[in-house]
Scaffold this motif. Structure first.
Motif, PDB file in Angstrom:
ATOM      1  N   TYR A  57      -1.448  -5.968   2.182  1.00  0.00           N
ATOM      2  CA  TYR A  57      -1.420  -4.669   2.850  1.00  0.00           C
ATOM      3  C   TYR A  57       0.030  -4.331   3.193  1.00  0.00           C
ATOM      4  O   TYR A  57       0.775  -5.184   3.684  1.00  0.00           O
ATOM      5  CB  TYR A  57      -2.254  -4.702   4.134  1.00  0.00           C
ATOM      6  CG  TYR A  57      -3.701  -5.049   3.923  1.00  0.00           C
ATOM      7  CD1 TYR A  57      -4.672  -4.062   3.741  1.00  0.00           C
ATOM      8  CD2 TYR A  57      -4.114  -6.384   3.912  1.00  0.00           C
ATOM      9  CE1 TYR A  57      -6.010  -4.392   3.546  1.00  0.00           C
ATOM     10  CE2 TYR A  57      -5.441  -6.725   3.717  1.00  0.00           C
ATOM     11  CZ  TYR A  57      -6.383  -5.725   3.533  1.00  0.00           C
ATOM     12  OH  TYR A  57      -7.707  -6.067   3.329  1.00  0.00           O
ATOM     13  N   ASP A  68      -5.968   6.009  -4.058  1.00  0.00           N
ATOM     14  CA  ASP A  68      -5.548   5.249  -5.240  1.00  0.00           C
ATOM     15  C   ASP A  68      -5.694   6.084  -6.505  1.00  0.00           C
ATOM     16  O   ASP A  68      -6.095   7.255  -6.455  1.00  0.00           O
ATOM     17  CB  ASP A  68      -6.316   3.927  -5.349  1.00  0.00           C
ATOM     18  CG  ASP A  68      -7.804   4.111  -5.603  1.00  0.00           C
ATOM     19  OD1 ASP A  68      -8.228   5.199  -6.063  1.00  0.00           O
ATOM     20  OD2 ASP A  68      -8.562   3.154  -5.342  1.00  0.00           O
ATOM     21  N   GLU A 127     -10.079   6.164  -1.311  1.00  0.00           N
ATOM     22  CA  GLU A 127      -9.199   5.834  -0.198  1.00  0.00           C
ATOM     23  C   GLU A 127      -8.850   4.355  -0.237  1.00  0.00           C
ATOM     24  O   GLU A 127      -9.695   3.505  -0.493  1.00  0.00           O
ATOM     25  CB  GLU A 127      -9.880   6.168   1.139  1.00  0.00           C
ATOM     26  CG  GLU A 127      -9.969   7.649   1.428  1.00  0.00           C
ATOM     27  CD  GLU A 127     -10.344   7.925   2.877  1.00  0.00           C
ATOM     28  OE1 GLU A 127     -10.279   6.981   3.692  1.00  0.00           O
ATOM     29  OE2 GLU A 127     -10.687   9.078   3.174  1.00  0.00           O
ATOM     30  N   ARG A 128      -7.605   4.052   0.024  1.00  0.00           N
ATOM     31  CA  ARG A 128      -7.180   2.648   0.044  1.00  0.00           C
ATOM     32  C   ARG A 128      -7.752   1.948   1.280  1.00  0.00           C
ATOM     33  O   ARG A 128      -7.924   2.559   2.333  1.00  0.00           O
ATOM     34  CB  ARG A 128      -5.652   2.548   0.065  1.00  0.00           C
ATOM     35  CG  ARG A 128      -4.994   3.065  -1.192  1.00  0.00           C
ATOM     36  CD  ARG A 128      -3.523   2.701  -1.257  1.00  0.00           C
ATOM     37  NE  ARG A 128      -2.925   3.307  -2.430  1.00  0.00           N
ATOM     38  CZ  ARG A 128      -3.004   2.796  -3.650  1.00  0.00           C
ATOM     39  NH1 ARG A 128      -3.649   1.653  -3.836  1.00  0.00           N
ATOM     40  NH2 ARG A 128      -2.447   3.406  -4.683  1.00  0.00           N
ATOM     41  N   GLU A 129      -8.009   0.677   1.122  1.00  0.00           N
ATOM     42  CA  GLU A 129      -8.540  -0.100   2.231  1.00  0.00           C
ATOM     43  C   GLU A 129      -7.495  -0.232   3.332  1.00  0.00           C
ATOM     44  O   GLU A 129      -6.359  -0.645   3.091  1.00  0.00           O
ATOM     45  CB  GLU A 129      -8.960  -1.484   1.739  1.00  0.00           C
ATOM     46  CG  GLU A 129      -9.608  -2.334   2.820  1.00  0.00           C
ATOM     47  CD  GLU A 129     -10.053  -3.687   2.290  1.00  0.00           C
ATOM     48  OE1 GLU A 129     -11.272  -3.869   2.096  1.00  0.00           O
ATOM     49  OE2 GLU A 129      -9.174  -4.544   2.052  1.00  0.00           O
ATOM     50  N   ASP A 130      -7.898   0.095   4.547  1.00  0.00           N
ATOM     51  CA  ASP A 130      -7.038   0.008   5.727  1.00  0.00           C
ATOM     52  C   ASP A 130      -7.302  -1.338   6.398  1.00  0.00           C
ATOM     53  O   ASP A 130      -8.453  -1.715   6.618  1.00  0.00           O
ATOM     54  CB  ASP A 130      -7.382   1.152   6.675  1.00  0.00           C
ATOM     55  CG  ASP A 130      -6.424   1.270   7.856  1.00  0.00           C
ATOM     56  OD1 ASP A 130      -5.942   0.221   8.347  1.00  0.00           O
ATOM     57  OD2 ASP A 130      -6.162   2.400   8.298  1.00  0.00           O
ATOM     58  N   LEU A 139      -2.061  -0.455   4.320  1.00  0.00           N
ATOM     59  CA  LEU A 139      -3.028  -0.195   3.265  1.00  0.00           C
ATOM     60  C   LEU A 139      -2.893  -1.205   2.134  1.00  0.00           C
ATOM     61  O   LEU A 139      -1.795  -1.661   1.813  1.00  0.00           O
ATOM     62  CB  LEU A 139      -2.837   1.219   2.707  1.00  0.00           C
ATOM     63  CG  LEU A 139      -2.912   2.370   3.731  1.00  0.00           C
ATOM     64  CD1 LEU A 139      -2.729   3.714   3.025  1.00  0.00           C
ATOM     65  CD2 LEU A 139      -4.222   2.343   4.501  1.00  0.00           C
ATOM     66  N   ASN A 140      -4.022  -1.515   1.513  1.00  0.00           N
ATOM     67  CA  ASN A 140      -4.056  -2.486   0.425  1.00  0.00           C
ATOM     68  C   ASN A 140      -3.457  -1.916  -0.860  1.00  0.00           C
ATOM     69  O   ASN A 140      -3.736  -0.770  -1.228  1.00  0.00           O
ATOM     70  CB  ASN A 140      -5.492  -2.920   0.175  1.00  0.00           C
ATOM     71  CG  ASN A 140      -5.636  -3.859  -1.005  1.00  0.00           C
ATOM     72  OD1 ASN A 140      -6.413  -3.616  -1.921  1.00  0.00           O
ATOM     73  ND2 ASN A 140      -4.874  -4.938  -1.010  1.00  0.00           N
ATOM     74  N   ILE A 141      -2.617  -2.711  -1.516  1.00  0.00           N
ATOM     75  CA  ILE A 141      -2.124  -2.357  -2.846  1.00  0.00           C
ATOM     76  C   ILE A 141      -2.353  -3.542  -3.779  1.00  0.00           C
ATOM     77  O   ILE A 141      -2.458  -4.686  -3.339  1.00  0.00           O
ATOM     78  CB  ILE A 141      -0.628  -1.972  -2.841  1.00  0.00           C
ATOM     79  CG1 ILE A 141       0.256  -3.168  -2.434  1.00  0.00           C
ATOM     80  CG2 ILE A 141      -0.382  -0.774  -1.944  1.00  0.00           C
ATOM     81  CD1 ILE A 141       1.742  -2.924  -2.671  1.00  0.00           C
ATOM     82  N   THR A 142      -2.408  -3.245  -5.067  1.00  0.00           N
ATOM     83  CA  THR A 142      -2.584  -4.303  -6.061  1.00  0.00           C
ATOM     84  C   THR A 142      -1.398  -4.403  -7.011  1.00  0.00           C
ATOM     85  O   THR A 142      -1.351  -5.288  -7.858  1.00  0.00           O
ATOM     86  CB  THR A 142      -3.871  -4.064  -6.877  1.00  0.00           C
ATOM     87  OG1 THR A 142      -3.809  -2.767  -7.482  1.00  0.00           O
ATOM     88  CG2 THR A 142      -5.108  -4.145  -5.974  1.00  0.00           C
ATOM     89  N   ASP A 159       1.586   1.216  -7.162  1.00  0.00           N
ATOM     90  CA  ASP A 159       0.803   1.932  -6.154  1.00  0.00           C
ATOM     91  C   ASP A 159       1.695   2.624  -5.129  1.00  0.00           C
ATOM     92  O   ASP A 159       1.196   3.356  -4.266  1.00  0.00           O
ATOM     93  CB  ASP A 159      -0.127   0.963  -5.409  1.00  0.00           C
ATOM     94  CG  ASP A 159      -1.221   0.406  -6.305  1.00  0.00           C
ATOM     95  OD1 ASP A 159      -1.502   1.023  -7.349  1.00  0.00           O
ATOM     96  OD2 ASP A 159      -1.793  -0.647  -5.953  1.00  0.00           O
ATOM     97  N   PRO A 192       2.506   3.206   0.158  1.00  0.00           N
ATOM     98  CA  PRO A 192       1.331   3.509  -0.669  1.00  0.00           C
ATOM     99  C   PRO A 192       0.797   4.912  -0.392  1.00  0.00           C
ATOM    100  O   PRO A 192       0.836   5.381   0.747  1.00  0.00           O
ATOM    101  CB  PRO A 192       0.320   2.449  -0.232  1.00  0.00           C
ATOM    102  CG  PRO A 192       0.698   2.129   1.170  1.00  0.00           C
ATOM    103  CD  PRO A 192       2.198   2.237   1.222  1.00  0.00           C
TER     104      PRO A 192
END
Length: 305
Positions: A160, A196, A201-204, A174-177, A181, A192
């Motif tokens: 995150y 996505d 919505e990106r995971e908070d 926020l989660n990125i991969t 991103d 981010p």
């Protein structure tokens, strides 16, 4: 927890009380001019308490002791002066010195057992104009670890990173991969997008069902008692306080708070003045080594977790 190893929370509250009672007792601050020689297992334990804190725009209350904004003004002025001094020291670092310290710090983090064992973590995206310790190699290896076929030695991780939402201390993680991103915001800082590439919505991190193990933090200055001086916006202190409250509500283990610091950013014990909303760190990583500052940090580093 063993009584010989008090929790981080209490001394933080105790220090806040003492700050409000004795605003005029702060000692002059001196900047470190060379890498510190503190042993890598320097320990500064803190004591437990059940202090409650309430803040408003005009008054701060800590266990019945009231402090107005006017009473806290001397601390704000001290912080402003200290920020100017540290920024000057950062500007005076040569490119080769900065590059060398970046490499040493990132290698220390990547080799640390507490990073390898962490499955969910928050980390900042370094900004060169702000002269923050570089995190590009750390982020690259963490993101690579999400590829199960990569053969990477790090355990699979969920990362995150920060996104500033407004000018009222509101920052989300926020989660990125992947680094793709990230986009540049209005200040040309990478963060981010809220949505996505698939329109989701990106995971908070504040809405996850699993706790975060580790947070890698920036800062303008740090001292050996665990205090952190930010840039004055209050974004990280607000986020950290909110997350710590969430973890308490869910009975989660608190994440390890690790800050990355150039040698010139480390000050003497209690050199940084504090206000009631400041959040202390658990450990520092500098070119001189890894410095645990709480029992939680010492335990994880001694046991390689």
């Amino acid at each position: 927890m063993n009584k010989l190893f008090p929790t981080r929370q209490s001394a933080k509250q105790l220090k806040k009380l003492m700050t409000l009672i004795s605003l005029n007792l702060h000692q002059p601050c001196t900047l470190a001019s060379s890498p510190i020689s503190t042993p890598s297992y320097f320990l500064n334990l803190r004591h437990s308490s059940q202090t409650s804190i309430k803040m408003s725009s005009t008054t701060t209350t800590i266990d019945g002791i009231h402090a107005s904004t006017a009473e806290l003004e001397p601390i704000f002025k001290e912080k402003k002066i200290l920020r100017s001094k540290v920024k000057k020291s950062l500007r005076e670092m040569t490119p080769s010195q900065r590059s060398h310290e970046d490499d040493v710090i990132q290698r220390l983090v990547l080799d640390a057992p507490w990073l390898k064992s962490s499955k969910r973590l928050c980390a900042y995206i370094s900004c060169r104009p702000l002269r923050e310790v570089d995190t590009s190699k750390i982020l690259a290896e963490i993101l690579q670890s999400s590829d199960k076929d990569s053969g990477d030695k790090l355990a699979e991780k969920k990362l995150y990173v920060p996104r500033v939402e407004d000018k009222k201390c509101h920052m989300r993680m926020l989660n990125i991969t992947g680094m793709d991103d990230l986009i540049a915001n209005s200040m040309d800082i990478l963060e981010p997008a809220g949505i996505d590439s698939h329109g989701n919505e990106r995971e908070d991190v504040m809405q996850t069902t699993q706790p975060v193990d580790l947070m890698i933090l920036p800062g303008l200055a740090f001292d050996k008692s665990g205090r952190r001086l930010g840039r004055g916006g209050g974004y990280y202190d607000t986020f950290l306080s909110n997350y710590q409250q969430l973890a308490n509500e869910k009975n989660w283990k608190q994440p390890l708070l690790v800050a990355l610091s150039y040698s010139v950013q480390i000050l003497e014990d209690e050199a940084i003045p504090i206000t009631p909303n400041d959040v202390d760190i658990d450990a520092l990583v500098s070119p001189a080594g890894i410095i645990p500052l709480t029992s939680a940090a010492l335990h994880r580093m001694e046991h390689g977790i």
